[in-house]
Scaffold this motif. Structure first.
Motif, short mmCIF file in Angstrom:
data_model
loop_
_atom_site.label_atom_id
_atom_site.label_comp_id
_atom_site.label_asym_id
_atom_site.label_seq_id
_atom_site.Cartn_x
_atom_site.Cartn_y
_atom_site.Cartn_z
N ASN A 291 -38.66 -26.60 -16.55
CA ASN A 291 -39.17 -26.69 -15.18
C ASN A 291 -38.04 -26.58 -14.17
N GLN A 292 -36.90 -27.17 -14.46
CA GLN A 292 -35.75 -27.05 -13.57
C GLN A 292 -35.32 -25.58 -13.44
N LYS A 293 -35.31 -24.88 -14.55
CA LYS A 293 -34.91 -23.47 -14.53
C LYS A 293 -35.90 -22.63 -13.72
N ILE A 294 -37.18 -22.92 -13.87
CA ILE A 294 -38.20 -22.16 -13.13
C ILE A 294 -38.04 -22.38 -11.63
N VAL A 295 -37.84 -23.62 -11.23
CA VAL A 295 -37.68 -23.92 -9.81
C VAL A 295 -36.44 -23.22 -9.25
N LEU A 296 -35.35 -23.25 -10.00
CA LEU A 296 -34.13 -22.57 -9.53
C LEU A 296 -34.34 -21.07 -9.44
N LYS A 297 -35.01 -20.50 -10.45
CA LYS A 297 -35.26 -19.05 -10.45
C LYS A 297 -36.22 -18.65 -9.34
N SER A 298 -37.07 -19.56 -8.93
CA SER A 298 -38.04 -19.30 -7.85
C SER A 298 -37.47 -19.59 -6.48
N LYS A 299 -36.15 -19.70 -6.39
CA LYS A 299 -35.47 -19.98 -5.11
C LYS A 299 -35.92 -21.33 -4.54
N GLY A 300 -36.12 -22.30 -5.45
CA GLY A 300 -36.60 -23.60 -5.02
C GLY A 300 -35.64 -24.31 -4.08
N ILE A 301 -34.35 -24.20 -4.33
CA ILE A 301 -33.39 -24.89 -3.47
C ILE A 301 -33.41 -24.28 -2.08
N GLU A 302 -33.52 -22.96 -2.00
CA GLU A 302 -33.56 -22.30 -0.69
C GLU A 302 -34.79 -22.74 0.11
N LEU A 303 -35.95 -22.78 -0.56
CA LEU A 303 -37.18 -23.18 0.14
C LEU A 303 -37.13 -24.65 0.56
N LEU A 304 -36.64 -25.49 -0.33
CA LEU A 304 -36.58 -26.91 -0.01
C LEU A 304 -35.50 -27.22 1.02
N ALA A 305 -34.49 -26.37 1.09
CA ALA A 305 -33.47 -26.55 2.13
C ALA A 305 -34.10 -26.38 3.51
#
Length: 830
Positions: free
Chosen positions: A354-368
């Motif tokens: 799940n961590q890998k999927i969120v990172l691959k989905s630009k999760g940090i950028e969206l949550l930023a």
């Protein structure tokens, strides 16, 4: 006489020594630094340790039969290390919560290794209820007891404008009422569109069988088809959406995680109604609290769904799964955002896929962007309070920040997240948020800062950010970003000052120790290779004394918890870890010439040698290793007469305490112990004790150590011992020269710094004990060897390898050539 060479490589000061020429008046010998009594200035900063630096690109050389390319032993990889210090460890808590009023019962408790982290948010908190609203308090979700379908229609959303005043059982009239609300009509979809009709015809056959009496497997199959169709098509019109909602809500009492996950997500694609979305988000959060459902969120494709709806809080995003069929979506209420963020936080707590999927989905950028949105909302709330508003929305924004930083905390466990944190600006935002909220992190009731915000929210937000930065600060690029936020550093030191003024007792929440642990780890990473950061800390009012006093306090606590058995308060392991990070920070700070003497003059530094005798190398390997490193760095200043030396009376006892470390199988521990001896052996009483304990013989044995770092530093000790007549019996023998020659021939140009020191050792021995230490054949072979190597070195061949792969080509090459020529001259004289 050769002048001093000083070069700075990534913050390290590397000095090479002078080459002294033999004259008729005096006999002066070579050492690694060119002065008999100063073997400290070799390889590392003035004989000091740089702790916490990255072990990047280190080139390993071979000494004879030792093959450096062999697979590293797993046990060796687990050894304590100064280059790669252990990171603060936070075991998981047993349950996943949005709110924990006691924050965290124990940050590093060994008994909670299988538990999961918590966050600060309560779904039933009164802060969501505005004074002028008569909304109902939220009831907890209970699947299978009270009808969830009734709750979905009857629960009001605290803190948000209600779309109707009374619970409505009929989904059709409920939806029509909601659609008539002015806040929602702008986002409605026109009825009876062709695309909507086509989609309804496609899913009607599946919707018709959605009834609680339908067999479970058939419900699972049909909801899967509906969920899949809605994700890839244009939204349904309100007419068909209402029908499907009515069908779906009837299934909410069924206790099947897969079914509940699908229908709760489906509701987000059918309506904009606040009540429905809030209850659906609560159900998602309830499902995410069970770690057995983590893989279910992944297999059902819910992670991109969560990221999408979190992103529409700050922009009207496209369709979450089909950008071509997009409909503007209104910003979601805070209650929904908090539950969605809490769900994402839970399912990324320990699940690596799940961590890998969120990172691959630009999760940090969206949550930023979501974090920036929360910051702006808080700023607007501050203005509202100035205008007379009660400002309760500020608490909700704070809760959202806690959830977002909780997600960041989980993602930061993956090294691949580092670039996203930097490029997205998330790291900059975290530093800014920390600087704004850390003054509100009060340990003392008399703090000059006052706030109406819940203190446990602020505490967890601060702890989350510190945990994120502590994980990321092991990377140099991250440290550079942090260095651009001087206020962040000031806030870290201010928290430590607050801790010292209200030093934790047994009744103090142990998360304070975890906070100190991580702050010291961050400061240790920042000061490892950055001279400017060390000077910046020194300029902070009372910072050096603050760090020393914290060391004294935790040393006392460590003694107390180690000798007594108490059921409450911090564990011995937890306190020892704080000591490790504090000592590491002291060692790094002492690298700077203006800070080291201040630390050495402090009487509190006399506690360091006591740790070498009170702590077991087996049980406290990392602590002992850091203590040796700190003593080595501080001992650099021993010969400066104007400095008050708090360790002067402990030099001989330190020498004795180093003996078991020299025999340890941790190569890095042996390196640091030898380096400490290189500094201490400048003093006659220490050399006498070394002769008594036969440590000089042990140095000769360590010349055959498989680690070239060990051999390099042993050369420094031998250069200090060679002029002392008490050690003549180990030098006035051809066997010692033969051993040095054997290593020199194997090393050659593959490690020019080591070859240079080996040549200096030979030069000293031949100069003091006579050229007859080598026979004619050995001398001739050595001269030919040196002639060839000098030519190759002058042609820039070979490796000039220092710690962490740093190269200082010019200095070491020139130094080697010069000492080689002098060695050839003394051999030719013979």
């Amino acid at each position: 006489m050769k002048q001093w060479y000083q070069r700075r490589v990534r913050g390290r000061v590397i000095k090479q020594g002078r080459v002294f020429i033999h004259s008729s008046e005096t006999t002066t010998v070579l050492n690694p630094q060119g002065t008999l009594t100063n073997p400290r200035k070799h390889k590392k900063k003035k004989g000091k340790i740089i702790m916490g630096s990255q072990n990047k690109g280190k080139i390993k050389m071979s000494l004879g039969e030792i093959d450096p390319e062999q697979t590293t032993n797993i046990v060796a990889e687990a050894r304590a290390s100064l280059k790669n210090p252990s990171r603060p460890f936070t075991p998981m808590t047993n349950e996943r919560h949005l709110n924990n009023s006691s924050l965290i019962s124990s940050i590093t408790s060994e008994s909670e290794i299988l538990s999961r982290p918590s966050t600060a948010y309560s779904i039933s908190t009164q802060s969501f209820i505005e004074p002028d609203k008569k909304a109902k308090r939220l009831d907890p979700l209970t699947v299978g007891r009270r009808s969830t379908s009734e709750k979905l229609l009857s629960i009001s959303n605290p803190g948000e404008t209600s779309t109707q005043q009374q619970p409505i059982r009929n989904i059709q009239s409920y939806s029509n009422n909601a659609n008539n609300n002015n806040n929602n009509t702008d986002y409605d979809v026109t009825d009876n569109t062709d695309s909507s009709n086509d989609l309804w015809l496609k899913i009607k056959q599946y919707a018709d069988v959605l009834d609680p009496s339908t067999p479970l497997q058939l419900l699972l199959d049909n909801t899967k088809e509906i969920w899949s169709a809605l994700r890839t098509s244009a939204p349904l019109s309100s007419k068909y959406s209402n029908i499907l909602q009515n069908k779906i809500i009837s299934l909410m009492d069924l206790d099947n995680p897969t079914l509940l996950l699908r229908i709760s997500c489906t509701l987000f694609l059918l309506t904009f109604d606040t009540h429905t979305l809030l209850t659906s988000s609560k159900l998602l959060y309830k499902l995410s609290k069970n770690d057995k459902n983590d893989s279910l969120f992944q297999s059902e494709g819910v992670l991109p769904f969560l990221l999408h709806f979190l992103s529409i809080s700050h922009t009207h995003y496209n369709h979450p799964f089909n950008a071509q069929n997009s409909t503007p979506h209104p910003p979601l209420p805070h209650g929904v955002l908090v539950h969605l963020a809490g769900s994402l936080k839970n399912i990324t707590t320990s699940d690596e896929p799940n961590q890998k999927i969120v990172l691959k989905s630009k999760g940090i950028e969206l949550l930023a962007h979501l974090l920036l949105y929360a910051k702006k909302e808080r700023a607007s709330d501050a203005k509202s309070k100035d205008e007379g508003d009660d400002g309760k929305k500020d608490s909700r924004v704070l809760q959202l920040m806690v959830q977002v930083t909780g997600i960041f905390r989980n993602l930061s466990m993956r090294a691949s997240s580092k670039d996203s944190f930097i490029s997205s600006g998330a790291l900059n935002s975290l530093c800014t948020v920390f600087a704004k909220y850390s003054p509100l992190h009060m340990l003392s009731p008399h703090s000059p800062h006052s706030t109406t915000l819940p203190q446990n929210y602020i505490s967890e937000l601060i702890l989350n950010i510190v945990r994120i930065v502590s994980k990321l600060s092991v990377f140099n690029e991250v440290c550079e970003v942090i260095n651009s936020h001087p206020l962040f550093l000031e806030c870290l030191l201010t928290i430590l000052k607050d801790v010292l003024e209200n030093f934790p007792s047994n009744s103090t929440p142990t998360h304070i120790h975890g906070l100190v642990l991580r702050i010291c780890f961050i400061l240790g990473n920042l000061t490892g290779e950055n001279e400017d950061m060390r000077l910046r800390i020194a300029k902070f009012d009372g910072a050096i004394d603050l760090i020393v006093q914290l060391f004294v306090k935790y040393h006392a606590v460590d003694e107390a918890v180690s000798t007594t058995h108490i059921e409450v308060g911090p564990s011995p392991t937890e306190i020892e870890q704080v000591l490790v990070k504090l000592i590491r920070l002291i060692a790094n700070l002492s690298i700077t010439s203006t800070i080291g003497p201040i630390l050495l003059s402090s009487p509190s530094m006399s506690l360091l040698p006591s740790l070498l005798t009170s702590k077991s190398l087996i049980a406290s390997e990392e602590l002992v290793l850091n203590v040796v490193g700190a003593i080595t760095n501080l001992s650099f200043y021993f010969q400066e007469e104007e400095i008050q030396n708090s360790l002067s009376d402990s030099q001989v006892s330190i020498c004795i305490s180093l003996l078991p470390i020299l025999l340890h199988d941790n190569s890095e521990a042996v390196v640091e112990a030898v380096r400490a001896l290189a500094n201490l052996s400048r003093h006659s009483d220490v050399r006498a004790k070394m002769e008594e304990k036969r440590l000089d013989h042990l140095m000769l044995v360590l010349l055959g150590h498989p680690s070239q770092d060990v051999v390099f530093n042993v050369c420094g000790v031998l250069m200090n011992l060679s002029p002392d007549s008490r050690h003549s019996k180990i030098f006035a023998t051809p066997a010692t020269c033969e051993k040095i020659l054997s290593i020199l021939y194997q090393t050659s140009i593959e490690n020019i710094p080591l070859s240079c020191l080996l040549c200096r050792c030979l030069y000293n021995i031949l100069l003091i004990y006579g050229q007859n230490m080598l026979d004619e054949n050995q001398s001739e072979k050595l001269c030919k060897f040196l002639d060839k190597v000098v030519v190759r070195v002058e042609n820039n061949e070979g490796n000039v390898v220092l710690e962490n792969g740093d190269l200082i080509v010019e200095d070491w090459r020139a130094s080697f050539v010069q000492v080689a020529i002098k060695l050839i001259e003394i051999l030719d004289t013979e």
